[in-house]
Each structure stands twice: as structure tokens, then as C-alpha cells.
Design an enzyme around this catalytic site. Structure first.
Site, PDB file in Angstrom:
ATOM      1  N   TRP A 102       0.955  -1.196   0.052  1.00  0.00           N
ATOM      2  CA  TRP A 102      -0.079   0.054  -0.078  1.00  0.00           C
ATOM      3  C   TRP A 102       0.788   1.162  -0.050  1.00  0.00           C
ATOM      4  O   TRP A 102       1.304   1.726   1.029  1.00  0.00           O
ATOM      5  CB  TRP A 102      -0.711  -0.066   1.321  1.00  0.00           C
ATOM      6  CG  TRP A 102      -1.849  -1.226   1.320  1.00  0.00           C
ATOM      7  CD1 TRP A 102      -3.124  -1.250   0.981  1.00  0.00           C
ATOM      8  CD2 TRP A 102      -1.594  -2.314   1.788  1.00  0.00           C
ATOM      9  NE1 TRP A 102      -3.769  -2.491   0.934  1.00  0.00           N
ATOM     10  CE2 TRP A 102      -2.825  -3.400   1.599  1.00  0.00           C
ATOM     11  CE3 TRP A 102      -0.414  -3.126   2.407  1.00  0.00           C
ATOM     12  CZ2 TRP A 102      -2.895  -4.573   2.274  1.00  0.00           C
ATOM     13  CZ3 TRP A 102      -0.368  -4.444   2.832  1.00  0.00           C
ATOM     14  CH2 TRP A 102      -1.685  -5.068   2.710  1.00  0.00           C
ATOM     15  N   ASP A 262      19.728  -7.357  -0.624  1.00  0.00           N
ATOM     16  CA  ASP A 262      20.029  -6.023   0.042  1.00  0.00           C
ATOM     17  C   ASP A 262      21.338  -6.189   0.856  1.00  0.00           C
ATOM     18  O   ASP A 262      22.183  -5.118   1.037  1.00  0.00           O
ATOM     19  CB  ASP A 262      18.819  -5.571   0.843  1.00  0.00           C
ATOM     20  CG  ASP A 262      17.698  -5.425   0.127  1.00  0.00           C
ATOM     21  OD1 ASP A 262      17.685  -5.469  -1.188  1.00  0.00           O
ATOM     22  OD2 ASP A 262      16.607  -5.551   0.656  1.00  0.00           O
TER      23      ASP A 262
END
Length: 316
Positions: A102, A262
Site C-alpha cells: 500500500w 540487500d
């Protein structure tokens, strides 16, 4: 001390089972790399995190925690009209994850439109290296993305090293053509590409890692690391045309692969910025990723990485 900038978005993270036990924290590919780099490079690197956040309590709390991790947040823009995005990680029994997001109205998505971004752009020119990912590009509206790519090209021409992880999330792009256009442009002036072979296959259709490496050279990349998961990584340099496969130590108990790439990038960059040999940089990346995937969440407890300091620890 070397000054670098990492551009991207940090979001609120919910980790767990829907309507079940769930942990709240935060994460985002670029922020994950920034945190792990700060933890393992120590005082050798000054890391500016470049993003936009709100002025709400969650934004304040997240920025405060980044500061505790050793990140420089002076260039974090504050947007009183918007808040950070949110994502949910769902894990299966093998530790693989799926995401729900979102983020359409997040502050970071509109950072290029912030009235103070020009000052941030000026600051980037003082950095030795600027790092970003495909997600850093994908979240931006098309015109803002073009502006950022133009800025990065100018910085490259001024001698700033550009490091790019292609980290591909199809849902963030209109179509594959849009992705290829943006990636093709940034790769044309990328000094260091830190990419995952699965992503390269999905975007460009490369059949083997060596083909992906050759293509990256043709697109303009000077140095490249192609991450191969448990098989290690393939490192190469365009100037020599040579490539080296650097293996990794298998991890017997994988809990969560979130942010493995990452973490690898952080370990590699810690060595790269210290001008260590490429194979050593790769092994640092493998070591850090191997620790991270044994814990839940994008950013694992600091205690789990407390003994990893790549400025003092030598990896043969």
C-alpha cells in the site's frame, strides 16, 4: 571517511500471517542496504539516506531509528501531507515470501516534487557514490523518474560513482517496455551494477549469467555483480572482459530470505568503498546475507550483526 548517498523508500513492514501473529517494523530495499552498510562499515562511511517521509508519529519514529542505526538523515525530506507506505510479508514453510503493498500515496513516491529537493540534488554532487535500485525508480511518476535519471547522469559526468541494483518488481511498472527503457538509460552510466540473475532473466531474457554479464557491458556498465542465490555470484569488469564465480557457504536453516540481496549489496559495498579486491567484496556480501536469512524480517536485530565489522575483519 567516504560520503555516499542511498536513494529510495522505507515503508512500514507487517510480517506474519493475515489475521494471525504479526510483527510491525520497517524496511525497504535501499533502506535495508543502508542499515546493514552502516552496521558493518563502521566509521569508514558516512551514509546519507535520501527519501521523503511524513510528519506523523510513525515517520518520526522511523527516522529516529535510522539515526540510531548510524544513518545521516539530514537530507530526509518531510512532507506534512503524506505518510510512509506499508507492506505485508507472508512467509511459507520454506521461508519464501510474498508481498502486499500500500504505497501509491507515500511521501517517498513524491520526493522529486518536494520544494526542497533541489537542495538535496546539490548535496548529491558532494558524495563519492550514489546507490539506488529499480524500486527507487519504479515508485516515481514517469516525469519524476526522467528527472532523477537526468540528475544521475549529470552526477556521473561530474565523477560521482553510480551503483544500481535492478531489483525488479513487475507490479510497480506499467509494462516491460517501460522497465527496459528506464533500466537501459541508467545502465548506460552505471559504474557498479549489483543485480540478481532471476531479475535479469525476467527483464531481458538472458539464458545464463554470462550472457547477462555481456549484455550489461554492452549497455555501458563498468563493473557488475550477478547474484546467484545459494550458488554465489558472478563478478566481472568490462575493461578486462574477465569474470569470476565467487561461491558462498551454504546456510542449513533458512528462516526468511527477505532482504538477502540487500544485505549482500551492503557487504559488497563495504569492501568496495574500502578498495578491497572484488572477490573479498563478494565474500563479505555472502557472509552478511547468510546471517540475515537466518532471521525474520527485512532488518534483523543489531545483536545478530554485532560481530561483523568489515573495517577490522579480514576475509581471505
Amino acid at each position: 571517511m567516504k560520503r555516499i548517498a542511498i536513494i529510495g523508500e522505507c515503508m512500514i513492514e507487517l510480517n506474519g500471517a493475515p489475521f494471525g501473529a504479526m510483527q510491525q517494523t520497517y524496511g525497504g530495499d535501499s533502506l535495508n542496504t543502508a542499515v546493514y552498510l552502516a552496521r558493518t562499515a563502521g566509521d569508514a562511511v558516512n551514509i546519507d539516506y535520501i527519501t521523503a517521509m511524513g510528519t506523523d508519529a510513525l515517520s518520526e519514529g522511523m527516522v529516529a531509528r535510522w539515526q540510531q542505526e548510524g544513518l545521516n538523515t539530514e537530507q530526509v525530506l518531510r512532507d506534512p501531507q503524506r505518510q510512509p507506505g506499508l507492506y505485508l510479508i507472508q512467509l511459507d514453510e520454506q521461508g519464501e515470501r510474498t508481498f502486499l503493498y500500500w504505497r501509491n500515496q507515500s511521501a517517498a513516491r513524491h520526493m522529486m516534487q518536494h520544494p526542497q529537493f533541489d537542495a538535496v540534488a546539490e548535496h548529491l554532487a558532494s558524495c563519492e557514490l550514489v546507490y539506488l535500485s529499480g524500486i527507487s525508480l519504479a515508485i516515481l511518476p514517469a516525469e519524476d523518474r526522467r528527472r532523477l535519471l537526468s540528475l544521475l547522469k549529470t552526477l556521473s559526468e561530474q565523477g560521482v560513482v553510480i551503483a544500481f541494483d535492478s531489483n525488479y518488481r513487475p507490479a510497480l511498472w506499467h509494462d516491460l517496455e517501460e522497465t527496459r527503457a528506464a533500466y537501459g538509460e541508467i545502465l548506460s552510466f552505471t559504474d557498479l551494477a549489483l543485480v540478481t540473475f532471476d531479475d535479469e532473466q525476467a527483464i531481458w531474457g538472458d539464458e545464463v549469467p554470462e550472457a547477462a554479464l555481456s549484455r550489461l557491458y554492452r549497455q555501458g556498465v563498468k563493473k557488475a555483480v550477478i547474484k546467484l542465490g545459494a550458488e554465489g555470484c558472478l563478478y566481472g569488469e568490462a575493461a578486462s572482459g574477465q569474470a569470476e564465480l565467487v561461491g558462498t557457504t551454504p546456510v542449513s536453516h533458512v528462516v526468511d530470505t527477505t532482504s538477502a540481496g540487500d544485505a549482500f549489496n551492503a557487504g559488497f559495498l563495504a569492501g568496495y568503498l574500502a578498495e578491497k579486491p572484488a572477490a573479498v567484496c563478494c565474500r563479505q556480501g555472502h557472509q552478511l546475507a547468510g546471517i540475515v536469512i537466518q532471521h525474520k524480517g527485512a532488518i534483523i536485530p543489531a545483536s545478530a550483526t554485532a560481530d561483523v565489522n568489515f573495517t577490522t575483519t579480514r576475509i581471505a
